[in-house]
Design a protein around this motif. Sequence first.
Motif, short mmCIF file in Angstrom:
data_model
loop_
_atom_site.label_atom_id
_atom_site.label_comp_id
_atom_site.label_asym_id
_atom_site.label_seq_id
_atom_site.Cartn_x
_atom_site.Cartn_y
_atom_site.Cartn_z
N UNK A 149 -0.87 4.35 75.83
CA UNK A 149 -0.40 5.62 76.40
C UNK A 149 0.70 6.26 75.55
N UNK A 150 1.47 5.45 74.84
CA UNK A 150 2.63 5.97 74.11
C UNK A 150 2.51 5.90 72.59
N UNK A 151 1.39 5.47 72.07
CA UNK A 151 1.32 5.22 70.63
C UNK A 151 0.77 6.37 69.80
N UNK A 152 0.20 7.38 70.38
CA UNK A 152 -0.51 8.39 69.59
C UNK A 152 0.41 9.10 68.58
N UNK A 153 1.59 9.50 68.98
CA UNK A 153 2.50 10.18 68.06
C UNK A 153 2.91 9.31 66.89
N UNK A 158 2.35 7.79 61.21
CA UNK A 158 2.14 6.71 60.24
C UNK A 158 1.01 7.03 59.28
N UNK A 159 -0.01 7.75 59.73
CA UNK A 159 -1.10 8.14 58.82
C UNK A 159 -0.61 9.13 57.77
N UNK A 160 0.44 9.86 58.07
CA UNK A 160 0.95 10.86 57.12
C UNK A 160 1.95 10.31 56.12
N UNK A 161 2.36 9.05 56.31
CA UNK A 161 3.36 8.44 55.43
C UNK A 161 2.73 8.12 54.08
N UNK A 162 3.42 8.50 53.02
CA UNK A 162 3.01 8.17 51.66
C UNK A 162 3.69 6.86 51.29
N UNK A 163 2.91 5.82 51.08
CA UNK A 163 3.49 4.52 50.77
C UNK A 163 3.91 4.38 49.32
#
Length: 170
Positions: A149-153, A158-163
Amino acid sequence: MVTSSVTMEPLSARIPGDLYLWLAQLQVEGATTNSDKLRVLLGQLKRQHEGSYDYVAAHAWARDLTSRLRDALVRIEGVSGSHSAVLAALLEHTVTALALVISQVPGSPSEAARLEDVLIKRSFDLFEALLRQAVTGRAAAYDPAVVHRHMSGALELSRAVNLNPSPEGA
């Protein structure tokens, strides 16, 4: 607790009856009388204000602050058989983070950076624990849907983070 080489000074105070009853019923490790309890509690308050808690003492104090919650969770588990790995991880993170913050008084940028590093590592350890709970559709929690319920944001970010950040950002 108090050594014989310490000079003891008398203290007299009038307190409301409800505070007196609370103090009388309060469980303070190493203290049985109200005088003993006041000595221990005032010593803790003094160490807090002086910032003289080391990590181990701060951790013990933070665990003590959360003892009512931990005791309640143990009772719930004993009666219902249910356990929340999510809440256990959150509680452990909170106690550890609080102990780290209370026990540190950085005196230089490098000491502040070390504290920052430890707190960030601990925070990502918690994030990883929550992600592990999100792998299945039902988290090991009192509310099995709580993590999803709380993880979507957080997942979106995290998908947008450049490692592989640029050297200037490292």
